[in-house]
Design an enzyme around this catalytic site. Sequence first.
Site, short mmCIF file in Angstrom:
data_model
loop_
_atom_site.label_atom_id
_atom_site.label_comp_id
_atom_site.label_asym_id
_atom_site.label_seq_id
_atom_site.Cartn_x
_atom_site.Cartn_y
_atom_site.Cartn_z
N ALA A 128 2.66 4.04 -2.75
CA ALA A 128 1.36 4.20 -2.09
C ALA A 128 0.55 5.28 -2.79
CB ALA A 128 1.56 4.54 -0.62
N ALA A 129 -0.77 5.13 -2.72
CA ALA A 129 -1.67 6.02 -3.46
C ALA A 129 -1.50 7.48 -3.05
CB ALA A 129 -3.11 5.58 -3.26
N ARG A 130 -1.02 7.72 -1.82
CA ARG A 130 -0.88 9.11 -1.36
C ARG A 130 0.36 9.79 -1.93
NH1 ARG A 130 0.22 5.60 2.70
NH2 ARG A 130 2.27 5.68 3.70
N TYR A 131 1.24 8.99 -2.60
CA TYR A 131 2.48 9.56 -3.12
C TYR A 131 2.46 9.78 -4.64
CZ TYR A 131 4.38 8.25 1.42
OH TYR A 131 4.61 8.13 2.77
N ILE A 132 1.56 9.14 -5.34
CA ILE A 132 1.56 9.24 -6.79
C ILE A 132 0.37 10.06 -7.27
CG2 ILE A 132 2.86 7.13 -7.19
CD1 ILE A 132 0.30 5.63 -7.58
#
Length: 888
Positions: A128-132
């Site tokens: 997910a975009a919040r993790y990378i």
Amino acid sequence: MENESLPENLEENTNDNPQDDALHQQVAVAGLYENWFLEYASYVILERAVPAIEDGLKPVQRRILHALKEMDDGRFNKVANVIGQTMQYHPHGDASINEAMVNLGQKDLVFDCQGNWGDYRTGDGAAAARYIEVRLSKFALDVIFNPQTTDWQLSYDGRKREPVALPVKFPLLLAHGVEGIAVGLSTKIMPHNFVELIEASIAVLKNKPFELYPDFLTGGSIDVSNYQDGHRGGKIRVRAKIEEFDKKTLVIKDIPFSTTTTNLIESIIKANDAGKIKIKKVIDNTAKDVEIQVQLAPGVSPDVTIDALYAFTDCEISISPNACVIIADKPHFVGVSEVLKVCTQQTVKLLERELEIRRDELMEKLLFSSLEKIFIENRIYRDIEECETFEEVIKTVDKGLEPYKPEFYREIVEEDILRLLEIRIKRISKYDGFKAEEAMKRLQEELAEVLDNLANIIRYSIDYFKNILKKHGKGRERKTEIKNFNTISAAVVAAANQKLYVDRVGGFIGYGLKKEEYVMDCSDIDDIIVFRQDGRCVVTKVQEKVFVGKDIIYVSVFKKNDDRKVYNLAYFDGKSGISYVKRFKVTAVTRDREYDLTAGNPKSKLLYFTANENGEAETIQINLTASCTARVKQFEYDFKELLIKGRDSMGNLLTKYPIRKITLKSAGVSTLGGVDIYYDENVGRLNRDEHGKYLGNFDAKDNILVIYKDGQYELTNFELTNRYEAKDIVSLSKFIPDGIITALYFDGASKLYYVKRFRIETTTIDKKFLFISDEKGSKLILASIDVYPRIEMTYKKDNQSGLIKEEVNLDEIAEVRGWKAMGSKLSTFKVQQITPLASKIVEVPVIEQEEFSKEKEEGSQITKLIPPEEIEFPESGEATTGEQLGLF
């Protein structure tokens, strides 16, 4: 409402009832759809799907890079934050931005990525975009951005400004590749190699020819023979790298571009379920590197299975490029060479513009430094102490500068004087004229360099590309091997997944007739040839059940262009009563068309028939009827006396008397002789089409001798499905049982060179035997099947400083012994270099000379030495590889 105030597409309401006004107001839709469609198509083409040639980016990619630059502080940013920043410029929401960003990140060029960004090899998606996290790479910062040379426009809502195109000083479009589908057209540009693009750009600037071919991060191999510079109508074939781990296991090391390991495995399983290939198990061991193990079913040939994997699975993929880019707000179909030339010339213009900007900056700095020096050293600032107004101050300073104005490159304006007046007293008091002179000197030197670069902009551009290559080219070498692929016939490599049955009397064949006579195994894509008693033959596609005519005498799988299979027959002509014999081949036919093999007369029939795989000609015995008037009622006929002609020929007269029966007297041998076999190194295959090196004429009992660079040899048959990788082979030739192999190798244990000569004593086919030392570090230097091989040896004696060169006849060093023997030492001195030489010419008796020439024609004396430039000498101690061998 007045007529003149009505819109053009509305009619005037003539109804007295106002409630019916809406019913009588009509919109003229003619032309509206056409305009709307064109506007929509233009929008999709220009703003979404097709990249611009200026920077090679689609709008969403450009906006992502711009947003990242705005956020750049050297640290990683959450992708979710970057998406939010990009949405200020991009009107299509976060999903498209996230997908485009992941796609760019997986290309490993303009982004530094942190976290799980997915895997383009396996098809796994990113986290997910919040993790990378992401930031611009050093390469991107070097070649993509420069606000001073960027043209700007307002964003879609007018709140921000965004670049019309980024000033990319690199053919980024060809490095990334692109794929997009618009309205009415599409684009597909293959990614190309980073290093090769820079070298090609340099070639453009030097007016030298260049070639560009795709290169993929997935590796594999590619056939670019029909690439056509990426134009529409071209095609490339991409293959996985398949290695034979052992006779029961194949290993897939690389996968083709545009597929994944998951899709590849699914295609293999699907082909196995359909019976196209026969495998036992597929194991995915992919981790850091791709590794897919394919375990074969018992009795299945690895070489045939490799071909079948290419023919029936995603191990080979055909891709049609279609280079479409936006040039001057219009889509154009161009070749990749033209794209590279445009990008290269644009880089030159951008570099020139940057130099011009820098030149102007330096000239301005020099001008102000000169003004500052004059203002302070001539104490012009003291003259303004008695001025009562600011206007008088400006006039006083301007008057003080008057004597020096002719020295400046432009007119001194009021803004220059205002900058002088902003100088603080503290700075004036600490002004150092010497340091100021040194600073101005450095500015002048830089200005001179800039002016020189502007005058030699091509040289400067070439140096720029070389610097990019030196700074960012490490680790970006070509990953996809360029090769020529052989065309694989699916019918040849298809697994026998069906059983063929025949109902001879009823005239049916097929794989669904399980209660009838079994003929042979076949595949569901085979063609079947049928011969009937009435003298007709037909070729048809194998089916579950198909009628081909009654009284079938022969049925088999039909191989197109098989010029080795010969049919022998005798038939009775129903009109003349004469019996004929003929020999013929069936190499090409029209499917489902009947061919008459007799004279074409009614009541004709076959009396005798055989199908011979290698052109055998048997002897038959003919018994005539007892009531005939012939004096000899039993005689023999040998088919070898009969020429092979076309299937439509009448044949030769056998007898004019009625025949009671024909029986086989004795089996014959082939009348076709051996098969001429050639080896094509480009595709690593044998052929009979006169492509590549001639190996000789092969009979059924003959074999191929293969000597490998790792010090092993192998005997194989001469099946055309065999595979031989040229890069792994020292020698490939027809096997001569009495032939002598001479080998020179380095022994890893003793650190010495050994020469051995031996004959092949093993008879096992398709098994490799190691004939050099198995010690670690042992290496084959050269191997030859020549009779008198020679080398030039450069060595050094212990007590001498110079090098000694000596020609060595290898046949004089070692005796012929067993293939497991160690051999004889080449030299006890410190060998520096070994260079193969042409074979020694030896005079032999005339008879032997004739035999020698004959063997040479058959390929038995072909020498295959490793060229000097390919010899890699073993390292040890102070050793260096390549041309020089270290001291031991």
